[in-house]
Design an enzyme around this catalytic site. Structure first.
Site: not given
Lengths: 204, 287, 435
Positions: A155-157
């Site tokens: 999703c956001h690394g």
């Protein structure tokens, strides 16, 4: 006549003076009663939204660990969320223990998370990214495991290492370790603290 | 000076008369109108038992409930389910975690499919609800002469006479001869139970498909120390009390909370009345 | 009227809001609008009805978060609420008994209106809105009773929806439309759940209109005469707020007694048996608040002489007649202001009407009592006569009485009557002779 219709009217002036103390007391006490009654009747409504008894009773999950081989990972459902279970290899354990916790965003040693001895080979974490609740990749061999060889949240690394600790990315904390028990029959009970005070789960 | 308050009280009473009569009339009529309709004809009023859970301060006797559980498990459970009660609920009547695990573990429930996708079973756990004796209604009917034994979870609340009725039914069997003598069928002929049927004073219509469940003293050997002798009467009472608990496990909590709420409301109402009198004096110059 | 100046708010923030939306003025108006100074305790039931509605909506919203509207799960989900949800038993018992409390309060409110002539000009619209609320309440209560999916739930739904089949020509199609199938089943339960959630908010809306109309025409009072000036009224607050709060205390005591000590007294044991579409309980009985209408419905049988004389001879079915009569029993309230044409409102000054009012109350109680009896003689005959009386009261007695009756002299004003002391009409109680 007209005045008697109003509390401020002259017609009631006499009683005003003599009843002032009593009136104030009555009004204050009445208000307190009303406030208490409202609050007390709201609590059951609110509390009914908390987990019900059957939900709480169903909050342990049992897993037979015997068939899991070294390096193999499985995912089970506990309280509606995935729990990652991985039987780590000696190399992976050594790698997890080699990290200096002071270098980490959420400092924790591997031993604080999963104990030592026979227990340390079992990695048990709630597989929910501590950033915003996505499920990190890394359970399957073909998954992107991130830069630290553990898990990677698409999703956001966020990158997690082989101890489930956050190493890089926006997530603030390590993947939480649930309370769990490993029984003598090699069964894992997630949701139940180790009765003999084993270290795993202390940090959940 | 003395007359005035009397006259005013008198006036108040007269002013209250009409609405009070109307309210009282309607209020008295409401329960009157709800008298159970099934009191008609052949139903016999059940025996009255002085249950520990009767009345405003009534509580369950947990020792009795544990004996009742034993009777249920040894006598009733072969045919009657208790599907709304969970094994974990038994902790409330004083069973230990180990005892609950043991009772639950005797039964199998459906588990997750295995790796090949084949259905599996696992032993029941504390979190599971009581496992039914039959897999489905058809099986229950097939094993019971076509009459499926009803689930007992709510039995005490689902019958007009409540616990009294359930107890009376269990102890209300009469012989075929007595049946012929005392009861009539819908055509006015002496009542004769058919094959596999029994005659019961308290069953509406007096014919019941259930064989007398508790027939002899000592049928169940009570495990707990200090338990009373297991007479037929005692066993029937114990299992009925257990079923009353099964139907309404939160009754004790309900009655306890009720006392607090009623006391609070009495105070609240008294206070509001005092304030009302005060305001009336202020606004209207009359009390 | 009010002697205090309750104009625009002085506080600057409140004034800023009020200039843009006069909500502060609205609250002020509601608090201080003039109310007759002589209301008795029968005027408590309006606010109690409002309180009941709010209690039902709030507990209902919470219950809906735990309930499953599916025939396979509905019964068990209700029992799960009772057993496993924190305070679930309390919330559900408050909701089920709350429905009964709502009806008790509303019925008393309606009978008060009948006794004191609150339906007469200029309060016809106020009265109509009240009858609409009663209709909506009945629909809501009926559908709510179906949701636990017990035996009585199911069979009540079956019997009541089957009434629609009495409609000529399209009855069968209408019934299937209502059911969403060929009998009461999952689609029926689903739509009833949806409507049971929706209708209370519709009721709430109509209640606001009801109060709006009330504030326009002002409250009636036990004397039934208009307020003539400030001496006849008091501001609603604090006098009637406090009086209503006292009434609320008494009401909640009765309510709590049911919830905590007789929670199932007003219900039926059969509803603790899961619905079985293949087996009807031996005696189907509606909830107590529907019993009078139920008697009226059941009174219309093929062999009833009145039915044969009035309707049967031209081929109308008894079933349809019963359904129409039942609806008519409430609908007749709409035309009540034109059936009772007496200029005098309060029964205090109407000696003949007063007698017939009490006979009507007794008749309603008899109708309710018969509704709980099996459909056998002599109950059926008693119920039929009570049905005749019910309609005769509105359609024959009231028009005649209101034209022929000589009312007693009315007091000059409320204040004279209340404060004057000694005069002939002073504080005339309906239960005593005053001349």
């Amino acid at each position: 006549m007209a005045n008697s219709a109003s509390p401020d009217g002259a017609g009631a002036a006499g009683t005003h003076e003599e009843g002032a103390g009593r009136r104030d007391f009555l009004f204050l006490a009445g208000g307190a009663f009303g406030a208490f009654a409202t609050g007390a009747s709201l609590w059951p409504l609110l509390d009914s939204l908390n987990p019900a008894r059957d939900t709480l009773a169903a909050s342990t999950t049992e897993v037979d660990l015997a068939p899991i081989e070294q390096g193999q990972a499985i995912t089970v459902k506990w309280r509606g969320s995935p729990v990652f279970i991985r039987r780590r290899t000696q190399k992976e354990i050594a790698e997890a223990k080699a990290v200096d916790p002071d270098d980490l965003p959420d400092p924790q040693t591997d031993e604080q998370r999963f104990g030592s001895g026979a227990r340390e080979q079992w990695l048990v974490v709630v597989g929910v990214c501590t950033h915003l609740g996505c499920i990190p990749l890394g359970q399957k061999g073909t998954d992107n495991k991130g830069e630290y060889g553990g898990w990677f949240c698409p999703c956001h690394g966020s990158h997690y290492d082989i101890s489930g600790r956050i190493r890089k990315g926006p997530a603030p904390r390590n993947l939480p370790v649930p309370p769990y028990t490993i029984t003598a029959e090699n069964k894992l009970i997630i949701g139940k603290e180790q009765p003999d005070g084993g270290q795993g789960g202390k940090t959940a | 000076m003395i007359r005035a308050p009397i006259r005013s009280a008198n006036r108040t009473i007269r002013r209250l008369a009409a609405p009070a009569v109307l309210a009282a009339g309607l209020a008295a009529g409401a329960p009157f109108a709800t008298l159970p309709a099934h009191a008609a004809g052949d139903a016999v009023a059940p025996k009255e038992v002085a249950w520990t859970f009767n009345g405003v301060f009534g509580r369950y006797n947990y020792e009795q409930l544990r004996r009742g559980l034993q009777v249920y498990r040894e006598v009733c459970a072969a045919c009657h389910g208790l599907r709304l009660v969970a094994y974990r609920d038994l902790a409330a009547i004083g069973l230990s975690e180990a005892q609950i695990r043991a009772i639950a573990g005797e039964k199998e429930v459906a588990g997750e499919p295995d790796e090949e996708g084949e259905p599996t079973t696992r032993p029941a756990e504390a979190k599971d609800r009581f496992v039914d004796p039959f897999p489905n209604v058809q099986a229950a009917m097939a094993s019971n002469n076509g009459a499926a034994p009803p689930d007992l979870s709510l039995m005490v609340k689902a019958r007009g006479g409540g616990a009294d009725y359930v107890f009376s039914l269990m102890t209300g069997y009469v012989s075929e001869a007595a049946c012929k003598k005392e009861f009539k069928d819908s055509q006015g002929k002496p009542l004769v139970p058919a094959e596999g049927q029994y005659c019961n004073t308290y069953m509406p219509g007096h014919i019941i498909a259930m064989a007398p469940p508790i027939t002899e003293d000592g049928q169940v050997e009570y495990e707990e120390k200090g338990a009373p002798a297991a007479s037929v009467d005692q066993m029937a009472k114990d299992v009925t009390a257990f079923l009353a608990w099964a139907a309404e496990p939160y009754m004790v909590e309900r009655k306890r909370m009720g006392i607090k709420v009623m006391l609070f409301l009495l105070l609240f109402t008294g206070f509001m009345y005092a304030i009302y009198r005060q305001v009336k004096k202020d606004v209207k110059g009359q009390a | 009227m009010s002697t205090r100046a309750h104009g625009a708010p002085r506080n600057r923030t409140l004034k800023w809001i009020d200039d843009r939306m006069p909500i502060v003025s609205l609250v002020e108006h509601s608090l201080y609008y003039p109310v007759p100074r002589n209301l008795n305790y029968m005027w408590n039931f309006g606010s109690l009805a409002g309180l009941s509605l709010i209690i039902l909506i709030v507990t209902g919203i919470v219950l809906s978060m735990h309930y499953t509207p599916h025939t396979d799960y509905a019964f068990d989900s209700v029992e799960r609420i009772m057993r496993d949800v924190n305070y679930g038993w309390l919330i559900r018992y408050v909701h089920t008994n709350g429905a009964s409390m709502f009806f008790i309060v509303v019925y008393l409110h309606v009978f008060r209106g009948l006794y004191y002539g609150s339906f007469k000009a200029p309060r016809e619209l106020l009265w109509w809105l009240g009858v609409v609320i009663l209709f909506l309440m009945m629909a809501t209560a009926f559908m709510g009773y179906v949701l636990p999916w017990g035996q009585m739930s199911f069979w009540a739904a079956k019997v009541i929806t089957s009434m629609v089949g009495a409609v000529p020509l399209i009855g069968e199609a209408l019934t299937e439309l209502l059911w969403g199938g060929f009998t009461v089943d999952n689609p029926t339960l689903n739509r009833f759940y949806s409507l049971h959630y929706l209708l209370p908010f519709v009721i709430f809306g109509v209640v606001i209109l009801h109060i709006w109309a009330l504030h326009t025409v002002k409250a009636n009072n036990p004397l039934g005469i208009d307020m003539k000036g400030p001496q006849d009224s008091v501001e609603f607050h604090p006098y009637y707020t406090v009086k209503d709060l006292f009434g609320t205390g008494v009401f909640l005591l009765v309510f709590a007694a049911f919830v905590f000590y007789a929670p199932n007294y007003l219900g039926h044991p059969d509803n603790y048996i899961q619905a079985d579409p293949l087996k009807t309980p031996p005696h189907i009985v509606p909830e107590w608040y529907f019993l009078p209408y139920y008697t009226i419905l059941r009174s219309f049988t093929d062999d009833w002489w009145l039915f044969q004389v009035l309707l049967g001879w031209w081929g109308m079915e008894a079933k349809l007649a019963g359904v129409l009569a039942m609806a008519g029993a409430v609908a007749v309230l709409f035309v009540l202001p034109w059936l009772d044409t007496s200029k005098v409102r309060s029964a205090r000054f109407r000696p003949v009407y007063r007698v017939f009012f009490w006979l009507f109350v007794i008749d309603c109680l008899i109708l309710g009592w018969i509704g709980a009896q099996p459909a056998e003689q002599p109950w059926t005959a008693i119920g039929q006569w009570a049905t005749i009386w019910y309609f005769a009261h509105f359609l024959v007695i009231l028009p005649l009485v209101s034209r022929t009756e000589r009312p007693r002299p009315l007091p000059h004003s409320i204040s004279q009557s209340v404060l004057g002391g000694g005069s002939a009409a002073t504080a005339a109680s309906p239960m005593e002779a005053t001349t």
